[in-house]
Design an enzyme around this catalytic site. Structure first.
Site, PDB file in Angstrom:
ATOM      1  N   GLY A  53      -2.026   4.812   6.338  1.00 20.17           N
ATOM      2  CA  GLY A  53      -2.641   4.883   5.024  1.00 20.17           C
ATOM      3  C   GLY A  53      -1.626   5.277   3.971  1.00 20.17           C
TER       4      GLY A  53
ATOM      5  N   LYS B 161       6.793   3.097  18.462  1.00 18.35           N
ATOM      6  CA  LYS B 161       6.795   4.521  18.124  1.00 18.35           C
ATOM      7  C   LYS B 161       7.248   5.362  19.321  1.00 18.35           C
ATOM      8  CE  LYS B 161       3.089   3.749  14.786  1.00 18.35           C
ATOM      9  NZ  LYS B 161       1.611   3.611  14.683  1.00 18.35           N
TER      10      LYS B 161
ATOM     11  N   GLU C  44      10.621   9.699   8.998  1.00 18.51           N
ATOM     12  CA  GLU C  44       9.427  10.475   9.339  1.00 18.51           C
ATOM     13  C   GLU C  44       8.174   9.606   9.339  1.00 18.51           C
ATOM     14  OE1 GLU C  44       7.725  12.857  10.977  1.00 18.51           O
ATOM     15  OE2 GLU C  44       9.113  14.281  10.077  1.00 18.51           O
TER      16      GLU C  44
ATOM     17  N   GLY D  21     -11.038  -4.316   7.125  1.00 16.41           N
ATOM     18  CA  GLY D  21      -9.626  -4.173   6.791  1.00 16.41           C
ATOM     19  C   GLY D  21      -8.913  -3.101   7.596  1.00 16.41           C
TER      20      GLY D  21
ATOM     21  N   THR E  22       0.825  -1.209   0.000  1.00 17.68           N
ATOM     22  CA  THR E  22       0.000   0.000   0.000  1.00 17.68           C
ATOM     23  C   THR E  22       0.859   1.259   0.000  1.00 17.68           C
ATOM     24  OG1 THR E  22      -1.556  -1.233   1.352  1.00 17.68           O
ATOM     25  CG2 THR E  22      -1.897   1.136   1.204  1.00 17.68           C
ATOM     26  N   VAL E  23       1.844   1.300   0.907  1.00 15.77           N
ATOM     27  CA  VAL E  23       2.639   2.519   1.040  1.00 15.77           C
ATOM     28  C   VAL E  23       3.559   2.706  -0.164  1.00 15.77           C
ATOM     29  CG1 VAL E  23       4.310   3.748   2.466  1.00 15.77           C
ATOM     30  CG2 VAL E  23       2.498   2.421   3.553  1.00 15.77           C
TER      31      VAL E  23
ATOM     32  N   LYS F 218       9.049   1.268  11.982  1.00 20.67           N
ATOM     33  CA  LYS F 218       9.178   1.622  13.405  1.00 20.67           C
ATOM     34  C   LYS F 218       9.777   0.493  14.223  1.00 20.67           C
ATOM     35  CE  LYS F 218       4.623   0.941  12.340  1.00 20.67           C
ATOM     36  NZ  LYS F 218       3.781   1.687  11.437  1.00 20.67           N
TER      37      LYS F 218
ATOM     38  N   GLY G 136       2.604   8.418  10.958  1.00 19.27           N
ATOM     39  CA  GLY G 136       2.299   8.515   9.524  1.00 19.27           C
ATOM     40  C   GLY G 136       2.623   9.853   8.900  1.00 19.27           C
TER      41      GLY G 136
END
Lengths: 431, 431
Positions: B304, B207, B131, B189, B14-15, B107, B136
């Site tokens: 996302g 994190k 970052e 999901g 996705t990323v 992370k 995110g």
């Protein structure tokens, strides 16, 4: 350890004192972060002999701030004088001409002369930094210029003036009038003796002009900002807004509309669930909406010695690390001019409060007029009485309408005998 | 125009798809901000032939991600593989060894191996940027490392896991149970089939370990993070919290206590007026409290494709501009070890829910026990019935107490016959 970064500091008021205090108190940390010491070597202020509670005896003194630029023991100048022209601007130009970095908290100067200064700094390949000029301690300049650098923005907006936010918050909390709260704020030193710079929206407009240039890659265009202040806000408006699900905030907003970018500072009804609605008292907040990141909020202290010094020294640490780039994120020569949008075609929802004579038929007259100019009404409230005129309040909210149709109707109403005070028209912000 | 920055991209989920989409869609903007084009030249992923809806035919392909590091047409590697060790770590080391910049959203790897990687990157004088690893799209790493660089922090804390925040927000909105909302989130999901990484607080702990190192100049210390998840939270807790003026949030918090820094991930009662209380659904937020800047809040989308790509490309723009410095703001060799505080001496206010047999005398028994261990009670609520055991709820809030006294009392209660379920103990956050 690399050699120290030597700072020439112009202006020793509240913020200047904060910078000296921070560099003393957090010296070890700043040295680590900057990879070298950051030390003030020379200062300039109006009165050499005023007692400021700090020992300046080890620092060189210049009566004329501009002379800081040429000193061999100054690598970077911090300008905290203020004022859009005069000594601040002369110092900026002299510093950049001398091939030295320039750090400033001066929003008025950046809003008026940002393009010229950015061009000069880029030609000289020196840093021009102004984190403290917008939203005080909030690192929103860096956040937008670098953190959100990959995004096309659709909007950037926020609560940019702490004095106005304090006044509106206190009016809401205490049910007081604008004049009462302003008087108290002046007595407490939260507001200036001449408050117009704050309450008429000019300070927020300066900050917005800077944010717009950063966010949209446009030339800073202060003249393009539509400005309305908060003097006309009555505690009745705050009550009506609350009962309708909103808080009134002075919002500075820049939005992309097609090829244009609108810039406006005005009080607005902000929905309770919007992140800006919970920003109270003297806090500042900035929202940026990007095409990949979505909606980002930065919130914190927008003024005061500590927060402002935090921003100034962050800039100095960047300078010490050799970090520099275009002042507005985009090279000055690439900043574009965009058409300022005239008010006319703006579409939005609005709130209008009329003070009308307490007699039958006025509501029918008002609604007929609005129908005739195609303003579609969402809600009407008739309750409450104006203590000044004895009239009653008629509060309307509209569906999305063409703004100038509503403004024309308002102008028409203010000429009617049955309307006893100028209508108050406020935008309603979307969630 | 300087020559392009050539990117090797490892991971095309996705990323990874988001990064390709952003670099394509915002190419002109990125080129301006980076002062040169940023182009992906080579990619690596598990399955070359999977249809990802993007044309990869112009890009070189490596079956083995580690081989991206050595390619002549790769200046910087973006690692989106995930996992604290294995190929991600091998790729990080190979890239830095090759003298190239490394950008990661990982992370887990940074929390486990951040110190080693930062040391290697600083020795090689290459950028190590992450970052996207925390919160995110929110530029909180840059915000803390640079924007707030001048501040000694007293605390950094936030809502670091969007899945947990979504679950808690939905439980509150719908009055549903944890299990119901988790099931729905899995079906949509929003939550993984195995949700433990999120709901047991491990992701937030990764994190937090990174934020702590950045904020306090300490070595990343994942083992020092006390971790509690949200499985024990009942909708009754959410209701009681609301009636007491709080919202329950999973909060990751690092605080300076004398010379030590505490790190904890745990659900907490957050006062309604605290800025974290209004962070709903899958949003993330981070608060940093500095000795000059005061309290700063960063809020936005924590996950996302779009937000994460925004953060990855911001790092790439920094790399393209030649911006680099210590990964954690302080040189790796200067990061200090601080004593991890044992739970015992922690002082704070707490909420405790007991499920007790519905008969007289239980409250007296409970309050006597608490008195004996010096736990001072602020409020008691006895109402509501547990559908599972038929017992009734006894909800207590305390004044400031020594935490382990309360934990011992809770352990004692869970051995009593009249206590029908394990006590739920949650911290109460100060405003």
């Amino acid at each position: 350890m690399a050699k120290a970064l030597k700072v020439g500091l112009a202006g020793l008021g509240t913020v200047g004192g904060g910078v000296l205090a921070l560099l003393a108190q957090n010296a070890a940390l700043v040295t680590k972060r900057a990879a070298r010491p950051v030390v003030v070597s020379a200062v300039s202020a109006r009165d050499r002999h005023r007692n400021r509670g700090v020992d300046l005896s080890a620092l060189a003194w210049e009566d004329n701030a501009v002379d800081l630029a040429g000193r061999a023991d100054v690598d970077v100048v911090v300008e905290l004088i203020g004022g859009s022209d005069g000594p601040a601007l002369a110092l900026a130009k002299a510093t950049i001409s001398a091939g030295k970095a320039f750090v400033s908290a001066n929003k008025a100067m950046l809003a008026h002369h940002g393009l010229e200064l950015a061009s000069r700094a880029e030609a000289a390949q020196v840093a021009l930094k102004f984190e403290a000029a917008v939203a005080g301690g909030i690192p929103v300049i860096k956040g937008m210029r670098e953190g959100l650098a990959a995004n096309e923005l659709t909007a950037v907006y926020g609560i940019l003036n702490g004095t106005c936010n304090y006044i509106l918050s206190t009016m809401e909390r205490n049910g007081s009038t604008f004049a009462q709260v302003l008087g108290e704020a002046q007595a407490l030193g939260y507001a200036e003796a001449d408050p117009s710079f704050d309450v008429d929206g000019i300070d927020a407009a300066h900050k917005l002009a800077i944010l717009t240039a950063l966010g949209f890659g446009t030339k800073p265009n202060l003249e393009g900002v539509g400005i309305e202040g908060i003097r006309q806000i009555d505690s009745a408006d705050i009550d009506y807004a609350r009962s309708l699900g909103y808080r009134i905030k002075l919002v500075g907003a820049a939005r992309r509309v097609g090829e244009a970018v609108t810039q406006r500072v005005a009080p607005a009804l902000v929905p309770h669930a919007h992140p800006l609605a919970s920003v109270m008292d003297s806090l500042n907040a900035v929202v940026a909406e990007g095409n990949f990141v979505g909606r980002m909020l930065f919130q914190g202290r927008g003024a005061g010695a500590g927060p402002t010094a935090s921003a100034v020294v962050a800039d100095l640490i960047d300078v010490a690390r050799g970090e520099w780039g275009p002042a507005f994120g985009t090279p000055a020569s690439d900043l574009v001019s965009v058409p300022a949008i005239p008010l006319a075609p703006t579409i939005g929802r609005f709130y209008m409060r009329l003070t009308v004579a307490d007699r039958p038929g006025v509501l029918a007259e008002v609604t007929a007029t609005l129908r005739d100019v195609n303003v579609s009404i969402e809600s009407v409230i008739q309750r409450g009485q104006d203590p000044l005129t004895g009239g009653v309040y008629l509060v309307l909210t509209t569906h999305a309408v063409v703004e100038n149709a509503l403004r024309e109707a308002a102008a028409h109403f203010s000429r009617l005998e049955s309307v006893l005070a100028p209508p108050v028209v406020l935008q309603i912000m979307d969630l």
